[in-house]
Design a protein around this motif. Sequence first.
Motif, PDB file in Angstrom:
ATOM      1  N   ALA A  19       0.921  -1.163   0.040  1.00 51.02           N
ATOM      2  CA  ALA A  19      -0.036   0.030   0.144  1.00 51.02           C
ATOM      3  C   ALA A  19       0.851   1.224   0.038  1.00 51.02           C
ATOM      4  CB  ALA A  19      -0.825   0.059   1.148  1.00 51.02           C
ATOM      5  N   GLY A  20       1.956   1.271  -0.572  1.00 50.09           N
ATOM      6  CA  GLY A  20       2.787   2.598  -1.004  1.00 50.09           C
ATOM      7  C   GLY A  20       2.105   2.863  -1.951  1.00 50.09           C
ATOM      8  N   LEU A  39      -6.375  -4.808  -0.658  1.00 50.18           N
ATOM      9  CA  LEU A  39      -5.355  -4.196  -0.725  1.00 50.18           C
ATOM     10  C   LEU A  39      -4.906  -4.503   0.775  1.00 50.18           C
ATOM     11  CD1 LEU A  39      -2.994  -2.275  -1.534  1.00 50.18           C
ATOM     12  CD2 LEU A  39      -4.417  -0.370  -0.918  1.00 50.18           C
ATOM     13  N   VAL A  40      -3.606  -5.211   0.752  1.00 46.28           N
ATOM     14  CA  VAL A  40      -2.880  -5.451   2.075  1.00 46.28           C
ATOM     15  C   VAL A  40      -1.433  -4.937   2.082  1.00 46.28           C
ATOM     16  CG1 VAL A  40      -4.124  -7.661   2.231  1.00 46.28           C
ATOM     17  CG2 VAL A  40      -1.940  -7.696   1.171  1.00 46.28           C
ATOM     18  N   ASP A  41      -1.225  -4.616   3.103  1.00 47.44           N
ATOM     19  CA  ASP A  41       0.213  -4.090   3.497  1.00 47.44           C
ATOM     20  C   ASP A  41       0.668  -4.468   4.872  1.00 47.44           C
ATOM     21  OD1 ASP A  41       2.223  -1.611   2.443  1.00 47.44           O
ATOM     22  OD2 ASP A  41       2.363  -2.170   4.538  1.00 47.44           O
ATOM     23  N   LYS A  42       1.987  -4.905   4.792  1.00 47.68           N
ATOM     24  CA  LYS A  42       2.577  -5.372   6.201  1.00 47.68           C
ATOM     25  C   LYS A  42       2.818  -4.406   7.320  1.00 47.68           C
ATOM     26  CE  LYS A  42       7.433  -5.363   4.507  1.00 47.68           C
ATOM     27  NZ  LYS A  42       8.533  -6.207   4.018  1.00 47.68           N
ATOM     28  N   GLY A 162       1.741  -7.672  -7.285  1.00 48.77           N
ATOM     29  CA  GLY A 162       2.908  -7.117  -6.537  1.00 48.77           C
ATOM     30  C   GLY A 162       3.314  -5.627  -6.604  1.00 48.77           C
ATOM     31  N   ALA A 163       2.960  -5.135  -5.763  1.00 48.45           N
ATOM     32  CA  ALA A 163       3.240  -3.628  -5.562  1.00 48.45           C
ATOM     33  C   ALA A 163       4.296  -3.516  -4.442  1.00 48.45           C
ATOM     34  CB  ALA A 163       2.238  -2.800  -5.413  1.00 48.45           C
ATOM     35  N   ASP A 164       4.902  -4.719  -3.881  1.00 48.45           N
ATOM     36  CA  ASP A 164       5.481  -4.806  -2.639  1.00 48.45           C
ATOM     37  C   ASP A 164       6.866  -4.538  -2.712  1.00 48.45           C
ATOM     38  OD1 ASP A 164       5.466  -7.138  -4.315  1.00 48.45           O
ATOM     39  OD2 ASP A 164       5.455  -8.575  -2.611  1.00 48.45           O
ATOM     40  N   MET A 297       8.848   6.934  -7.664  1.00 54.87           N
ATOM     41  CA  MET A 297       7.717   6.930  -7.452  1.00 54.87           C
ATOM     42  C   MET A 297       6.549   7.246  -8.426  1.00 54.87           C
ATOM     43  SD  MET A 297       5.637   9.010  -4.073  1.00 54.87           S
ATOM     44  CE  MET A 297       5.816  10.725  -5.064  1.00 54.87           C
ATOM     45  N   ASN A 298       7.119   8.385  -9.158  1.00 57.11           N
ATOM     46  CA  ASN A 298       6.166   8.683 -10.414  1.00 57.11           C
ATOM     47  C   ASN A 298       5.915   7.549 -11.237  1.00 57.11           C
ATOM     48  OD1 ASN A 298       6.124  11.909 -10.089  1.00 57.11           O
ATOM     49  ND2 ASN A 298       8.268  11.399  -9.584  1.00 57.11           N
ATOM     50  N   THR A 299       7.054   6.815 -11.683  1.00 57.80           N
ATOM     51  CA  THR A 299       6.785   5.902 -12.410  1.00 57.80           C
ATOM     52  C   THR A 299       6.136   4.640 -11.878  1.00 57.80           C
ATOM     53  OG1 THR A 299       9.067   6.186 -13.519  1.00 57.80           O
ATOM     54  CG2 THR A 299       8.141   4.079 -14.246  1.00 57.80           C
ATOM     55  N   GLY A 300       5.885   4.552 -10.602  1.00 57.66           N
ATOM     56  CA  GLY A 300       5.287   3.297 -10.066  1.00 57.66           C
ATOM     57  C   GLY A 300       3.754   3.828  -9.870  1.00 57.66           C
TER      58      GLY A 300
END
Length: 378
Positions: A19-20, A39-42, A162-164, A297-300
């Motif tokens: 969740a970035g 949406l999950v985040d650690k 995967g956005a991790d 971050m922009n590309t992401g």
Amino acid sequence: MNTSIPVLPSHTEVAVVGAGPTGLALAVTLASAGIDFVLVDKQAEGANTSRAAVVHARTLEVLDELGASRELISRGVRLTRFTVRDGARRLMTVPFDRLPTPHPYTLMVPQYETEAVLLDRLRALGGDVHRPFEVSRVTQDDTGATLTMTSGETLRAHYVVGADGMHSAVREASGIGFSGGSYAESFVLADVVMDWAPGPEEVSLTFGPAGLLVVAPLPGGRYRIVATADHAPENPDLPFVQRLLDERAPGQGAITGLVWSSRFRLQHRVADHYRAGRLFLAGDAAHVHSPAGGQGMNTGIQDGYALGRAFASDTLDGYEAQRRPVAERVVAFADRMTRIATTRNTTARRLRNVALRLLGHTGFRTKLATELAELDYR
């Protein structure tokens, strides 16, 4: 404040891990399209630092579409120029105020603000983040994929994204290679309060024999410092950061407060593919590179938006073809900038400085601004 959702659903259409900014942009896009997702985040909410601090024009255009740009702009500092120096001598000024975009500037804003604005937008659309859930295992079959959490819960999804981050559990499970390498230099990152002679109206990139120095203003009278360093401590203190300033920009800056600091090593890598069956990659899970130009971050965020649109329009097969060439271009561009900026060869430095002074009187400045703003990636 709602800081977590304690119960994890058992089924969903799209499971998003991380969740970035990338995962949040994807989730907002999915929520806007009415697609079921989890949406999950650690991490617990707010367990982050400022890290990325630059939001470029193309990303602001994407955030326009997501209904998040106005609030983010109100929290940041708008800058219209990027100045390159050798010591105190100016070599080139890169202007952003003539770019063909509704946002002809660079927005300086801490990453936690970007995440907060995207999270608020997600909640306004009825979504949220499930925390803290860390993925320990990902398996897929012909009909879907199953995520197993370290706490024992499982989540079944038709697709998994995967956005991790660079050490992505989803990428590892996919078997997709992560080709590239690493830089020899360490980098120091610090947010400080200081008196800075060039002032808060520009991003300043300074070359010098001792190494690279980048200073950029942040909201609240703070500055972001990024510098190469051969032997930096894990958490550089104020005297260490001040010595970097004194070596590379003598007499230009006096730090009065250190807000946050870190040391890191850089890599430049691109995933060999962005999809393996029902598993997809986005953001740092798919590409990492030097912070030169502030484009990570922009590309992401743009990855997340593009993938969400692909889910909404049932064009998933086109996602990799659309976004992987962009990552290759960004990684190569950032690598060139880094190597040019960090060269220790005296002759190469002189040639670089002469070339930049000459190019500063040509259309190259606009071309460079367009590349930094990522406007060619529409």
